[in-house]
Design an enzyme around this catalytic site. Structure first.
Site, PDB file in Angstrom:
ATOM      1  N   GLY A 105       0.810  -1.214   0.000  1.00 35.59           N
ATOM      2  CA  GLY A 105       0.000   0.000   0.000  1.00 35.59           C
ATOM      3  C   GLY A 105       0.843   1.263   0.000  1.00 35.59           C
ATOM      4  N   LYS A 126       9.944   2.298   0.501  1.00 36.81           N
ATOM      5  CA  LYS A 126       8.807   2.252   1.436  1.00 36.81           C
ATOM      6  C   LYS A 126       8.393   3.676   1.760  1.00 36.81           C
ATOM      7  CE  LYS A 126       7.247   0.027   5.684  1.00 36.81           C
ATOM      8  NZ  LYS A 126       7.582  -0.942   6.724  1.00 36.81           N
ATOM      9  N   ASP A 138      -2.377   6.789   2.917  1.00 30.15           N
ATOM     10  CA  ASP A 138      -1.844   7.854   2.054  1.00 30.15           C
ATOM     11  C   ASP A 138      -0.589   7.437   1.300  1.00 30.15           C
ATOM     12  OD1 ASP A 138      -0.018   7.699   4.087  1.00 30.15           O
ATOM     13  OD2 ASP A 138      -0.453   9.675   4.936  1.00 30.15           O
ATOM     14  N   GLY A 139      -0.179   6.195   1.485  1.00 36.54           N
ATOM     15  CA  GLY A 139       0.989   5.717   0.747  1.00 36.54           C
ATOM     16  C   GLY A 139       2.319   6.211   1.290  1.00 36.54           C
ATOM     17  N   ARG A 189      14.755  -0.194   1.058  1.00 37.02           N
ATOM     18  CA  ARG A 189      15.150  -1.428   1.729  1.00 37.02           C
ATOM     19  C   ARG A 189      15.418  -2.533   0.727  1.00 37.02           C
ATOM     20  NH1 ARG A 189       9.731  -3.538   5.006  1.00 37.02           N
ATOM     21  NH2 ARG A 189       8.458  -3.882   3.167  1.00 37.02           N
ATOM     22  N   ARG A 196       5.558 -12.804   1.257  1.00 41.63           N
ATOM     23  CA  ARG A 196       5.095 -13.057   2.636  1.00 41.63           C
ATOM     24  C   ARG A 196       4.167 -14.262   2.657  1.00 41.63           C
ATOM     25  NH1 ARG A 196       4.888  -7.391   4.002  1.00 41.63           N
ATOM     26  NH2 ARG A 196       6.263  -6.503   2.443  1.00 41.63           N
ATOM     27  N   ASP A 265       0.871 -11.150   7.004  1.00 44.28           N
ATOM     28  CA  ASP A 265       1.437 -10.347   5.907  1.00 44.28           C
ATOM     29  C   ASP A 265       2.796  -9.766   6.292  1.00 44.28           C
ATOM     30  OD1 ASP A 265      -0.614  -8.986   7.595  1.00 44.28           O
ATOM     31  OD2 ASP A 265       0.256  -7.193   6.731  1.00 44.28           O
ATOM     32  N   ASN A 266       3.185  -9.930   7.550  1.00 42.24           N
ATOM     33  CA  ASN A 266       4.511  -9.453   7.956  1.00 42.24           C
ATOM     34  C   ASN A 266       5.464 -10.620   8.207  1.00 42.24           C
ATOM     35  OD1 ASN A 266       3.636  -6.823   7.805  1.00 42.24           O
ATOM     36  ND2 ASN A 266       3.110  -6.685   9.973  1.00 42.24           N
ATOM     37  N   ASP A 275       9.190  -5.913   8.040  1.00 45.03           N
ATOM     38  CA  ASP A 275       8.219  -4.875   8.422  1.00 45.03           C
ATOM     39  C   ASP A 275       8.346  -4.464   9.888  1.00 45.03           C
ATOM     40  OD1 ASP A 275       7.345  -4.623   5.902  1.00 45.03           O
ATOM     41  OD2 ASP A 275       5.276  -5.220   6.266  1.00 45.03           O
TER      42      ASP A 275
END
Ligand code: AMP
Ligand code: MG
Length: 507
Positions: A105, A126, A138-139, A189, A196, A265-266, A275
């Site tokens: 996202g 990121k 908001d990204g 990164r 994931r 998801d992490n 993450d």
């Protein structure tokens, strides 16, 4: 022009940024795996810190950090030659509940660079702006969280813990709204892969089993090539991830690292720490520490991490079921058998690490009890975890030795004296020399860990335009077992204001 004293020297054989050896295999996967798009640049982007150790992974000449193009290419203002930017799709279980669509996202993958050792490293921004997976976000990433991830990923690497890496960090003049207004920032990164558990879950729950297989084949081909010729490569993939995860979590527990948001998801398919959000290194040994201020139930408390990883692996196993053959009952049985390997593997790794932290040479019956007694004592006396183990290296095993420095860490001195007597007998059974034990313990018990208050000090300074604390911490944390004379202040337990810093997910 930015300069980092001593860090940006030309290195022979290293490449210019526009000559990196990109080979973008993830971009070759079909459309539902990702969406191609360009990053949205931040206003007034400025390079704040650069990490030559990570540049080496890309064969990137550190001197490149001084070029203006470094900022424009890596912060998304201009397309980096060779890159094919994309945001990846994934889903995941967040706090125990399945969320059907997450995805990058706010992260954008520029591509993969193959270095001269043949390793591939994904380069990911990121905080690079909204993507189709941003939902209501908001990204963006803020300076605070970006510094935290930048420092912690390098600290973990310094400790020998598998992790994503951090190449550099950009600040900006853009305001980003969080609980209060903060400064937008961008982290670059690196990881061999950012896939994931949730990358598999999304195709399982959508019942897109062809894509599921494609992803598993991709991961095996690129990251577990030794499994290709196995009779059941997908089951072996599950086993390999299970064992890597067990090893990772054992390492976390041994250094006192709480991740804070172990959603599926992490969870990295490569067993990397991935993450960094509201993480914490334990200061006082507090097994039930919940470092995530949004984790009301304490789901991700420090001492629950081993069980949570097991739960997360069961989600991955579930998602892989369609690949494990027919009938589904037999496939489930096989997956469960693999899952059953997690706990013994975790315990074996944890015991081994703790044995080394205690300076014990080979395991003996009773070691477990000695460790449990110690952990209880540390918790009851609220003793600083890292400092205790570092100081334990200095334990004098001679009969009658007072070990005053260690003893004074414990309000309950008689309780410590009792444990110390057991420890002394245990050391006697090893028949080793104190000096050899001390040297071995100093290689496994870090002197410097990224305490939250240290990160916070670096953040506060950076918010005022002074990044020197970031550089200093980076230098200490990349070599955390070294003495670093003159920097002992960085081993201090937190001052009162830094004891319970509330860190939330939104960052
Ligand atoms: P995290 O809790 O950081 O692991 O993020 C969970 C999900 O939320 C991922 O899909 C992220 O990409 C997304 N996300 C987190 N923060 C933002 C943000 N500021 N803008 C857009 N998406 C975000
Ligand atoms: Mg995440």
């Amino acid at each position: 022009m930015v300069e980092w004293p001593g860090t940006c020297r030309h290195v022979e054989g290293m490449r210019r940024l526009d000559q990196l050896n990109f080979s973008n295999s993830y971009a070759r996967l079909p459309e539902p795996f990702h969406t191609r798009l360009q990053p949205t640049p931040l206003e007034g982007t400025r390079l704040l810190s650069f990490n030559p150790a990570a540049a080496e992974l890309l064969d990137l000449d550190p001197l490149e950090a001084l070029r203006p193009e470094f900022t424009s290419w890596l912060s998304g203002q201009d397309p980096l030659p060779g890159s094919e930017p994309l945001a990846a799709l994934y889903a995941g279980h967040q706090f125990g509940h399945y969320v059907p669509q997450l995805g990058d996202g706010r992260a954008i993958l520029l591509g993969e660079v193959q270095n001269r050792r043949g390793e591939r490293w994904e380069v990911q921004l990121k905080g690079a702006g909204v993507t189709p997976y941003s939902r209501r976000g908001d990204g963006r990433a803020v300076l605070r969280s970006t510094i935290r991830e930048y420092l912690c990923s390098e600290a973990m690497h310094g400790l020998g813990i598998p992790t994503t890496r951090a190449l550099c960090l950009f600040g900006s003049e853009e305001e980003v709204g969080r609980e209060e207004l903060e400064t937008g920032a961008l982290l670059v990164r690196l990881a061999p892969s950012h896939v994931r558990f949730g990358s598999f879950e999304v195709f399982y729950y959508r019942r897109q089993f062809d894509h599921l297989r494609r992803l598993a084949d991709y991961v095996i081909a690129h990251h577990y090539p030794e499994l290709r010729d196995e009779a059941n490569p997908y089951l072996e993939l599950f086993r390999a991830v299970t064992l890597r995860t067990a090893r990772l979590i054992a390492h976390w527990q041994s250094v006192g690292f709480a991740h804070g948001v172990m959603n599926t998801d992490n969870m990295s398919i490569l067993g990397l720490t991935l993450d960094y959000g509201p993480y914490a290194f334990l200061d006082d040994f507090e097994p039930g520490l919940v470092c995530n201020h949004s984790d009301y139930q304490g789901r991700y408390a420090f001492d629950r991490q081993p069980d949570i990883a097991h739960w997360n692996l069961s989600c991955l196993g579930q998602a892989l079921l369609p690949l494990l053959g027919e009938p589904v009952e037999a496939a489930a049985e096989q997956a469960n058998a693999v899952l059953g390997e997690y706990a013994p593997a975790f315990h074996a790794h944890y015991q081994e690490r703790m044995q080394r932290k205690l300076g014990l040479r080979a395991p003996r019956p009773g070691d477990d009890l000695l460790l449990q007694d110690l952990l209880q004592l540390l918790a009851a006396n609220r003793v600083d975890y890292s400092n205790f183990f570092r100081a334990l290296g200095e334990f004098d095993s001679a009969p009658g030795a007072r070990n005053a420095v260690l003893r004074d860490l414990f309000p309950d001195r008689p309780a410590f004296a009792h444990w110390a007597a057991d420890y002394r007998s245990r050391l006697a059974a090893d028949q080793g020399e104190d000096a050899a034990r001390r040297a071995a313990m100093a290689r496994v018990n870090p002197k410097y860990v990224l305490r939250n208050y240290l990160a916070q000090q670096a953040i506060s300074r950076a918010q005022q335009g002074d990044t020197s604390e970031i550089e200093r911490l980076l230098r200490l944390l990349q070599a955390p077992f070294d003495e670093h004379p003159g920097d002992e202040a960085y081993t201090a337990p937190p001052p009162d204001w830094g004891r319970r810093l509330a860190i939330s997910c939104s960052s």
